[in-house]
Write an enzyme that holds these catalytic residues in place. Structure first.
Site, PDB file in Angstrom:
ATOM      1  N   HIS A 266       0.851  -1.191   0.000  1.00 19.48           N
ATOM      2  CA  HIS A 266       0.000   0.000   0.000  1.00 19.48           C
ATOM      3  C   HIS A 266       0.886   1.239   0.000  1.00 19.48           C
ATOM      4  O   HIS A 266       1.710   1.423   0.899  1.00 19.48           O
ATOM      5  CB  HIS A 266      -0.892  -0.011   1.235  1.00 19.48           C
ATOM      6  CG  HIS A 266      -1.773   1.189   1.341  1.00 19.48           C
ATOM      7  ND1 HIS A 266      -2.768   1.455   0.426  1.00 19.48           N
ATOM      8  CD2 HIS A 266      -1.811   2.203   2.237  1.00 19.48           C
ATOM      9  CE1 HIS A 266      -3.388   2.575   0.764  1.00 19.48           C
ATOM     10  NE2 HIS A 266      -2.821   3.048   1.854  1.00 19.48           N
ATOM     11  N   ASP A 268       0.523   5.270  -0.113  1.00 18.45           N
ATOM     12  CA  ASP A 268      -0.322   6.467  -0.105  1.00 18.45           C
ATOM     13  C   ASP A 268       0.171   7.415  -1.186  1.00 18.45           C
ATOM     14  O   ASP A 268       1.353   7.786  -1.210  1.00 18.45           O
ATOM     15  CB  ASP A 268      -0.262   7.146   1.261  1.00 18.45           C
ATOM     16  CG  ASP A 268      -1.010   6.350   2.329  1.00 18.45           C
ATOM     17  OD1 ASP A 268      -2.067   5.793   2.009  1.00 18.45           O
ATOM     18  OD2 ASP A 268      -0.535   6.298   3.478  1.00 18.45           O
ATOM     19  N   ASP A 378      -7.700   1.339   3.088  1.00 14.81           N
ATOM     20  CA  ASP A 378      -7.243   2.284   4.109  1.00 14.81           C
ATOM     21  C   ASP A 378      -7.969   3.616   4.050  1.00 14.81           C
ATOM     22  O   ASP A 378      -7.362   4.664   4.262  1.00 14.81           O
ATOM     23  CB  ASP A 378      -5.725   2.512   3.945  1.00 14.81           C
ATOM     24  CG  ASP A 378      -5.144   3.322   5.098  1.00 14.81           C
ATOM     25  OD1 ASP A 378      -5.631   3.185   6.226  1.00 14.81           O
ATOM     26  OD2 ASP A 378      -4.211   4.108   4.852  1.00 14.81           O
TER      27      ASP A 378
END
Length: 1043
Positions: A266, A268, A378
């Site tokens: 993941h 961001d 998320d």
């Protein structure tokens, strides 16, 4: 036996603790490394031939970097400050006596590194991501080059930025980065394998517990391995490894839980680092994944966010080609289908559609297939309209895990059916380990099995492994751990898998699953509905601007086939807007650098969008537009909404004077105006002896005290008071706002105990406009010694609502500003607008589920109504809100200090409105009024004379909203119109158009036509049927050659 000649070793009683700790010390990084197996992981070492570096404040390409002047450096030196880049030139010479050995470049430094070889990125290096060596050769051959030069690019920030004192603190601008270790070393792969063996056996011992037979079997085998292992004699290592395999080869029964392991990273798109750094994070992480794939044929990796793929395609084309090749093998797997992993609450309905439209089109073009799974692990809650949007974009599977962060209630399922407000259903999985960044440890695998809240219904769970948030991704050690747990008795069965294999297995057990109806509300991070108000304002304004650009450009195209619809420019602007909807940008939970990037993108959208509006108007109305030299009082008024509007506008009079006019403009069309319509009831503004003011317009009457508070708000036909006796509406209140940790993210329930009404008057109520077409009053309040609020309260002729045009100079720390409207209404539920519809939430706190929603989100309006009467609160850029009892609150501004110490500091402009109404909000037209507040009429000077009004589209039923008109993707002569049912009703209606339409056919949200749903055109009208909250898209083919 004495005298037998046999070397007999009697069994020794074992103490569990001492045996366990003996094995622990044998692999310890701290204790006894002079004689344990850990100390043998690396063999001989030698220094680099030379090391030099150069620093830059820019993120420059390799070709430019290697041409710079490098200075000598050594281990222990500091380099760079926050956000700088340091390039190291690494000259090395491998000793020839290391022939046959695996040789690594060891590199330990602060910052995030990328190894470059032969002008190509080769591997990421990050201490935080457990990547501190680069394999130069698996087995050094005589013919291999022994001397070579590498470059290491170090970004001066960490996996999680570089907060001063804590992860989410603002970046430490004084931080310097250091080089701790760099050398060549022989890597003993057989020692690494034994270390993983010991680790798995120790974890099985500890985590299976003393009551479990397998726990003791694992411990005793590990103890025998220590006995057998001579750390000075590698010839003993194979037998030791074989002992471990005797445990790992003992298989499970057929009923054992199956865990589908998938590599994951993941990243961001921006958070504690800016967008530009994310580009490099993607490259560092993904090139490391490629190296792992080359060595591990079973390894699969899932990756979301089309934007990140596009970044890598542009900046790292060689890496991107390798990614595409592994994607063809089904191992590097694009998932998600969206442009970015967006916030799940705040983007508008059309923005949600465009996230999928842009993402799915990108994946189809670049990888030859659409994503079958929505991937949003998320974000801070999930709108109840997402299932329908997913369905319309070819997706019926969804993976996330964020609701495991709930502060109050434990969500009851890990695998379930999620039903949206329209009835659309999708299959959802929350990985039971409550993480998307596992390390492949026994503890995580056991948690995945034990924490599954749907035992007996499903026997499959997902496990996503790899460092995440700031990138990093999987490591070889993670893969080695998982391979030992593939089918080991006592542990769940672990298989390397893909999203399709996993969800296919779940779908076979779908009949057993429970259903969750409505939103997936995260009971945490509800401060993100308000933090960074300027970002929220930019999002709403740009959504509205792009709506108008597309409407007018589509109409221009229908009138003049020579008009160049700005598809490429619009795609660029939409993608900027979608990028800013990433789940740490739009929520405001990012550092100041990201906010600056976001505001710059909004500025670009506003500027370019305004020009595109001008271009479309010039094409549409060229003959009607006045030249800059002409002076006349005629105005062209343009309505981009699909209903007739009667409103007060400002128009330019002689010598640029501003005058007001009441106008009626046709649905999605225009008219020319020379003189104002007479108001059905002029606005009157009356100042009372006590300084209070009454304004009325025949629809509503409002009484404001000297502090601008509404002491009475009456609907005049029939007469009905909406403010309870003894209460004041438009009451500002300040709250202490100190969360437990997540500053920009959280507002806690206890903030409600700190309410302080703002009662300090700075400038008393004064009449600004005396009435007629518009009446208004102004006043100012002292929020604190540092902050001031100024407001103009406006009532227009024929308007059903009162507007509150607000300016706040805000200079607070950990304060929360709200405005409150107590309503003379009783209802256990209030209604809130969401994407393409609305939902209800309780106004009471009966249960913990109710209480956890003390702060919620809404879009353009919320409404509190009882039978026959209600009050709506509208806004033009706010999202956070609540209704407790009969008090409606709109959250205006916060003042967190992490991760951006300047969050919300400065001047803010926003507007909200209050609208009392007869009947339901549906009957009263609240939805239309909220649209009108957000999408004002456009006015431009026109040539004098009478010109016929024109309407492009209208919808017969007030329940159906024509949300979008745009040119179809890849079809220049086709328009797409998107409509939705907004009242929550089943309805049959007609879409009327004056456009030259040749053919109409239904399509999905990806604009894939359904040939079996051709719609007959009856007198330029289409008959459409809607279920509650249903979204429908229609492709309209324009007649060739008609203008």
């Amino acid at each position: 036996m004495a005298g037998s000649g046999v070397d007999f070793k009697p069994a020794v009683l074992k103490n569990r603790r001492t045996t366990f700790e003996r094995v622990e010390k044998f692999i310890s990084e701290i204790y006894f490394t002079d004689c344990n197996i850990r100390g043998r992981l690396f063999g001989d070492s030698c220094p680099l031939a030379s090391l030099s570096c150069f620093e830059t404040s820019q993120r420059i390409p390799y070709e430019k970097a290697v041409q710079q002047e490098f200075r000598p450096v050594k281990v222990g030196d500091s380099f760079g400050s926050m956000w700088q880049t340091c390039w190291f030139k690494v000259d090395l010479s491998i000793p020839r006596e290391w022939a046959g050995k695996e040789v690594h470049l060891l590199w330990e430094s602060e910052g995030e590194g990328m190894v470059w070889k032969d002008a190509q990125p080769i591997q990421g290096l990050t201490q935080e991501g457990e990547k501190t060596s680069y394999i130069l050769t698996d087995s050094l051959k005589e013919t291999d080059p022994h001397s070579l030069t590498l470059y290491v690019e170090i970004a001066c920030s960490g996996l999680f930025g570089a907060g001063k004192g804590s992860m989410i603190a603002p970046p430490d601008s004084d931080k310097k980065f250091s080089l701790h270790k760099t050398e060549l070393a022989v890597f003993n792969r057989d020692v690494h394998e034994l270390l993983v063996d010991f680790e798995i056996l120790l974890d099985m011992t500890k985590l299976l517990g003393e009551e479990n037979q397998r726990s003791f079997q694992a411990l005793y085998v590990a103890n025998r391995m220590v006995n057998l292992c001579d750390v000075a004699n590698p010839l003993t290592f194979p037998a030791v490894h074989e002992l471990a395999c005797s445990i790992f080869r003992q298989k499970n029964g057929e009923s054992q839980h199956i865990i589908h392991a998938m590599g994951h990273c993941h990243i961001d798109s921006a958070w504690l680092w800016p967008y530009d750094e994310t580009i490099r994070k993607c490259a560092r992480s993904w090139v490391t994944v490629i190296r792992l794939m080359e060595k591990n044929p079973e390894f699969t990796f899932v990756c979301s966010q089309a934007q990140q793929f596009e970044w890598v395609k542009i900046w790292y084309p060689g890496l991107y080609t390798m990614i595409q090749n592994f994607a063809k093998e089904g191992r590097f797997i694009p998932v998600g289908g969206t442009w970015v992993e967006m916030d799940g609450n705040l983007p508008g309905g059309e923005s949600m559609v465009r996230q999928f439209l842009q993402g799915q089109r990108f994946f189809q073009q670049e990888f030859g297939k659409l994503c079958a799974e929505f991937w949003l692990p998320d974000t801070f809650g999930y709108s109840a309209q997402l299932p329908q949007v997913m369905h319309g974009c070819g997706i019926q599977r969804f993976l996330t895990q964020k609701l495991s962060w709930n502060l109050v209630n434990t969500f009851p399922h890990n695998t379930f059916i999620w039903e949206g407000i329209d009835g659309s259903q999708v299959l959802v999985h929350f990985p039971p380990a409550d993480s998307y960044g596992l390390a492949g440890r026994v503890e995580e695998i056991l948690k995945t099995m034990k924490s599954n809240r749907d035992k007996g219904r499903v026997n499959h769970s997902a496990a996503l492994f790899g460092f995440g948030d700031g990138g990093g991704g999987p490591t070889q050690k993670m893969l080695d751990r998982l391979s030992r747990m593939k089918d080991t008795d006592g542990l769940p069965r672990v298989q390397m898998s893909t999203p399709d294999q996993f969800f296919t297995a779940l779908e076979k057990e779908k009949a057993q699953l429970c259903t969750w109806v409505g939103e997936l509300f995260l009971e945490l991070h509800n401060g993100t509905y308000t933090t960074h108000g300027q970002i929220k304002k930019g999002n709403r304004e740009c959504e509205c601007l792009l709506h108008d650009v597309e409407v007018l450009s589509s109409l221009a195209l229908s009138k003049k086939r020579s008009f160049q619809y700005p598809s490429a420019k619009l795609q660029h602007l939409w993608r900027l807007l979608l990028l800013n909807q990433f789940h740490d940008v739009l929520p405001g939970s990012c550092i100041q650098l990201v906010v600056e990037d976001a505001m710059r993108y909004y500025s670009e959208i506003r500027s370019a969008g305004a020009q595109l509006l001008k271009d479309a108007m010039q094409s549409l109305f060229g003959d009607l537009l006045a030249s800059s030299r002409e002076t006349n009082e005629s105005m062209l008024v343009i309505n981009t909404l699909p209903w007739e509007r009667t409103e007060v506008i400002s128009k330019t009079g002689p010598r640029d004077s501003e005058t007001l006019a009441l106008v009626t403009v046709p649905s999605m069309g225009y008219c020319t105006v020379q003189d104002s319509l007479p108001p059905p009831h002029p606005v009157t503004v009356t100042k009372k002896a006590d300084g209070s003011v009454i304004m009325e317009n025949g629809v509503v009457r409002v009484h404001l005290d000297i502090m601008g508070r509404v002491t009475s708000l009456c609907l005049m036909q029939p007469e009905r008071e909406s403010v309870p006796e003894g209460c004041c509406a438009n009451q500002f209140a300040l709250f202490d706002d100190v969360p437990l940790y997540w500053d920009a993210w959280d507002v806690m329930d206890y903030h409600l105990e700190t309410r302080k009404p703002i009662l300090l008057l700075l400038k008393t109520l004064e009449i600004a406009l005396p009435g007629g077409l518009r009446g208004s009053v102004t006043f100012s309040l002292q929020i604190s010694e540092k902050s001031i609020l100024t407001q103009e309260v406006i009532l227009d002729a024929a308007s059903p609502f009162i507007r509150f045009q607000t300016q706040v100079d805000w200079n607070e720390a950990h304060k929360f500003l709200k405005v409150e409207f107590p309503a003379k209404v009783r209802n256990p539920n209030a209604t809130y607008e969401i994407q393409f519809g609305h939902l209800q939430r309780p106004t009471h706190w009966n249960t913990s589920w109710d209480w956890a929603r003390f702060e919620v989100w809404s879009h353009k309006w919320m409404d509190l109504a009882e039978h026959g009467f209600g009050v709506a609160l509208l806004n033009d850029c706010k999202y956070g809100c609540s209704v407790q009892g009969n008090v409606m609150s709109l959250s205006l501004l916060r003042a967190p200090k992490s991760p951006d110490a300047t969050a919300d500091i400065g001047r803010h402009h926003f507007t909200y409105a209050v609208m009392p109404h007869v009947g339901s909000f549906q009957e009263a037209g609240v939805i239309r009024e909220a649209y009108s507040l957000n999408l004002p009429l456009h006015t431009v000077p026109s040539v004098s004379g009478q010109h016929p009004a024109w309407s492009a589209f209208s919808v017969q039923s007030p329940a159906v909203v024509l949300e979008t008109i745009k040119q179809a993707e890849d079809k220049p002569d086709v328009l797409v119109v998107r409509l939705y049912e907004s009242h929550g009703s089943t309805v049959v209606t007609w879409l009327q158009t004056s456009l030259p339409v040749q053919e109409a056919v239904m399509c999905d949200l990806l604009e894939r036509p359904n040939p079996s749903t051709r719609l007959p055109l009856e007198e330029r009208s289409l008959k459409l049927s809607f279920m509650p909250f249903q979204v429908q898209s229609v492709m309209l083919t324009l007649k060739q050659g008609s203008n």
